[in-house]
Design a protein around this motif. Structure first.
Motif, PDB file in Angstrom:
ATOM      1  N   VAL A   1      -9.821   4.232  -0.235  1.00  0.00           N
ATOM      2  CA  VAL A   1      -9.676   4.240  -1.720  1.00  0.00           C
ATOM      3  C   VAL A   1      -8.302   3.590  -2.033  1.00  0.00           C
ATOM      4  O   VAL A   1      -8.008   2.886  -3.153  1.00  0.00           O
ATOM      5  CB  VAL A   1      -9.659   5.658  -2.238  1.00  0.00           C
ATOM      6  N   LEU A   2      -7.123   3.733  -1.493  1.00  0.00           N
ATOM      7  CA  LEU A   2      -5.891   3.492  -1.637  1.00  0.00           C
ATOM      8  C   LEU A   2      -6.157   1.873  -1.343  1.00  0.00           C
ATOM      9  O   LEU A   2      -5.264   0.970  -2.097  1.00  0.00           O
ATOM     10  CB  LEU A   2      -4.767   4.184  -0.701  1.00  0.00           C
TER      11      LEU A   2
ATOM     12  N   GLY B   1       0.644  -1.160  -0.115  1.00  0.00           N
ATOM     13  CA  GLY B   1      -0.123   0.036  -0.197  1.00  0.00           C
ATOM     14  C   GLY B   1       0.812   1.464  -0.163  1.00  0.00           C
ATOM     15  O   GLY B   1       0.574   2.359  -0.733  1.00  0.00           O
ATOM     16  N   GLU B   2       1.799   1.204   0.621  1.00  0.00           N
ATOM     17  CA  GLU B   2       2.835   2.513   0.757  1.00  0.00           C
ATOM     18  C   GLU B   2       3.564   2.773  -0.429  1.00  0.00           C
ATOM     19  O   GLU B   2       3.842   3.854  -0.904  1.00  0.00           O
ATOM     20  CB  GLU B   2       3.779   2.192   1.922  1.00  0.00           C
ATOM     21  N   ILE B   3       3.853   1.554  -1.366  1.00  0.00           N
ATOM     22  CA  ILE B   3       4.492   1.446  -2.502  1.00  0.00           C
ATOM     23  C   ILE B   3       3.542   2.252  -3.453  1.00  0.00           C
ATOM     24  O   ILE B   3       4.071   3.128  -4.482  1.00  0.00           O
ATOM     25  CB  ILE B   3       4.919   0.286  -2.916  1.00  0.00           C
ATOM     26  N   LEU B   4       2.228   1.723  -3.508  1.00  0.00           N
ATOM     27  CA  LEU B   4       1.171   2.543  -4.247  1.00  0.00           C
ATOM     28  C   LEU B   4       1.132   3.891  -4.006  1.00  0.00           C
ATOM     29  O   LEU B   4       0.795   4.550  -4.894  1.00  0.00           O
ATOM     30  CB  LEU B   4      -0.055   1.597  -4.189  1.00  0.00           C
ATOM     31  N   GLY B   5       1.050   4.187  -2.703  1.00  0.00           N
ATOM     32  CA  GLY B   5       0.893   5.596  -2.246  1.00  0.00           C
ATOM     33  C   GLY B   5       1.934   6.508  -2.536  1.00  0.00           C
ATOM     34  O   GLY B   5       1.846   7.727  -2.944  1.00  0.00           O
ATOM     35  N   SER B   6       3.269   6.008  -2.678  1.00  0.00           N
ATOM     36  CA  SER B   6       4.185   6.679  -3.203  1.00  0.00           C
ATOM     37  C   SER B   6       4.205   7.098  -4.699  1.00  0.00           C
ATOM     38  O   SER B   6       5.038   7.624  -5.476  1.00  0.00           O
ATOM     39  CB  SER B   6       5.486   5.879  -3.173  1.00  0.00           C
ATOM     40  N   ARG B   7       3.128   6.571  -5.577  1.00  0.00           N
ATOM     41  CA  ARG B   7       2.951   6.791  -7.013  1.00  0.00           C
ATOM     42  C   ARG B   7       4.300   6.427  -7.792  1.00  0.00           C
ATOM     43  O   ARG B   7       4.555   7.035  -8.876  1.00  0.00           O
ATOM     44  CB  ARG B   7       2.819   8.270  -7.069  1.00  0.00           C
ATOM     45  N   SER B   8       4.842   5.490  -7.252  1.00  0.00           N
ATOM     46  CA  SER B   8       6.161   5.088  -7.984  1.00  0.00           C
ATOM     47  C   SER B   8       5.592   4.312  -9.512  1.00  0.00           C
ATOM     48  O   SER B   8       4.629   3.893  -9.548  1.00  0.00           O
ATOM     49  CB  SER B   8       6.626   3.674  -7.517  1.00  0.00           C
ATOM     50  N   GLU B   9       6.302   4.553 -10.464  1.00  0.00           N
ATOM     51  CA  GLU B   9       5.702   4.304 -11.812  1.00  0.00           C
ATOM     52  C   GLU B   9       5.700   3.029 -12.056  1.00  0.00           C
ATOM     53  O   GLU B   9       4.825   2.318 -12.824  1.00  0.00           O
ATOM     54  CB  GLU B   9       6.808   4.685 -12.831  1.00  0.00           C
TER      55      GLU B   9
END
Length: 339
Positions: free
Chosen positions: A144-145, A86-94
């Motif tokens: 949402v996340l 979840g944190e990786i997704l929240g970081s908006r990493s490509e």
């Protein structure tokens, strides 16, 4: 022939003679593995094969979520806690979306390659640090996340040929009490839950193959714990959310289920409330009581249960030669320590 309505556990690394006999009971529909059943990948594959020699139709499952709830470790890829994803997704990493989907695929593929049908995953509870038993098992406390991350993870599981089970409906992250040890009370209203905890379940109802309800009471909504509540399971989950998959009870041996009474009462209440299958773990006397109830009550099993069988046959040797498996493993190894 329909699968039986009960999932049971096993005592050790191989089948005992009494367990071999027990598995022939038609009311048993599945077996769940725990860490005590695992020594190595070769051993768990052999145990799975021995079970299928007795009952090829049985569902075989495990809790292989990742993080601290990963029953098989040595020889398997270490999956990070869902909070990390979840944190990786929240970081908006490509590469975040592909990575989360790949993690779902990898977890499921390794289980399927051992002949096991499914893992009870993913956790859809919303939490950060309120509930110790959930905490980092949750993708996020942001609905949402968490929903977006869970959807990607489910897509990966499906690509591996594994059914996905969302738990613990309608959300365990809002209480600090652990339902393994007591029956938690959540004083929120249905509207409050609809605006937060229920969002992942509502949004993913069409994507999930199964759902597991929590042993929690929401007294402002119903005085019955969710897993024993027709209001929660038949009206809210089935009618309002239009969920048409399998409903598994959580383990009836958990203290959170004891409010209903003994094992016969718990099994009867769960099945009548709308569960398709019940779990009884770590209590063989309880298993026998439930089997006696199912026999005497002439319970008709659900036709839905076969949907949980794995959809592909995969060997471990072919899996580890797969470029996708190699790529995800490399990315997981590159994660910062502690992730």
């Amino acid at each position: 022939m329909l699968l039986g309505s009960l999932i049971i556990d096993l005592s050790g690394l191989s089948l005992s003679a009494p367990e071999q006999h027990l598995l022939t009971n038609p009311h048993i529909g599945g077996v769940i593995f725990f860490s005590r059943n695992f020594q190595s990948r070769e051993q768990i594959t052999s145990l799975t094969s021995d079970i299928r020699m007795i009952r090829p139709d049985l569902l075989i499952c495990v809790d292989q979520e990742g993080g601290r709830v990963q029953r098989f470790r040595d020889g398997f890829t270490k999956i990070p806690p869902m909070k990390t994803l979840g944190e990786i997704l929240g970081s908006r990493s490509e590469y975040a979306e592909k990575f989360i989907k790949d993690c779902g695929w990898l977890m499921a593929s390794e289980i399927v390659a051992c002949g096991i049908d499914f893992s009870f995953a993913p956790v859809l509870d919303l939490d950060k640090d309120k509930c110790q038993v959930i905490a980092d098992r949750s993708f996020s406390d942001n609905p949402v996340l968490a929903t977006k991350a869970a959807k990607l993870f489910i897509e990966g599981m499906h690509e591996a040929g594994m059914a996905a089970t969302g738990k613990h409906f309608p959300g365990h992250g809002g209480v600090s009490a652990d339902s393994h040890h007591e029956t938690p009370l959540d004083q929120r209203s249905l509207e409050e839950l609809r605006g937060h905890d229920l969002i992942p379940f509502t949004s993913l109802a069409d994507s999930l193959d199964a759902i597991m309800p929590a042993h929690i009471i929401y007294p402002k909504i119903d005085l019955n714990a969710v897993g024993f509540s027709e209001l929660w399971l038949k009206k809210i989950l089935r009618q309002e959310l239009k969920f048409d998959g399998i409903i598994f009870s959580d383990d009836l041996s958990m203290k959170g289920a004891d409010i209903v009474g003994g094992y016969t009462n718990k099994a009867k209440a769960a099945l009548q409330a709308g569960c398709d299958m019940v779990l009884v773990c770590n209590n063989r006397k309880g298993v026998i009581e439930v089997l006696d109830f199912l026999e005497s009550y002439n319970w008709v099993p659900s036709a839905r249960l076969s949907r949980m069988s794995r959809q592909v046959t995969l060997s471990w040797d072919s899996l580890i030669e797969d470029d996708r498996w190699k790529s995800v493993n490399a990315k997981l190894l590159a994660l910062p320590k502690g992730k």
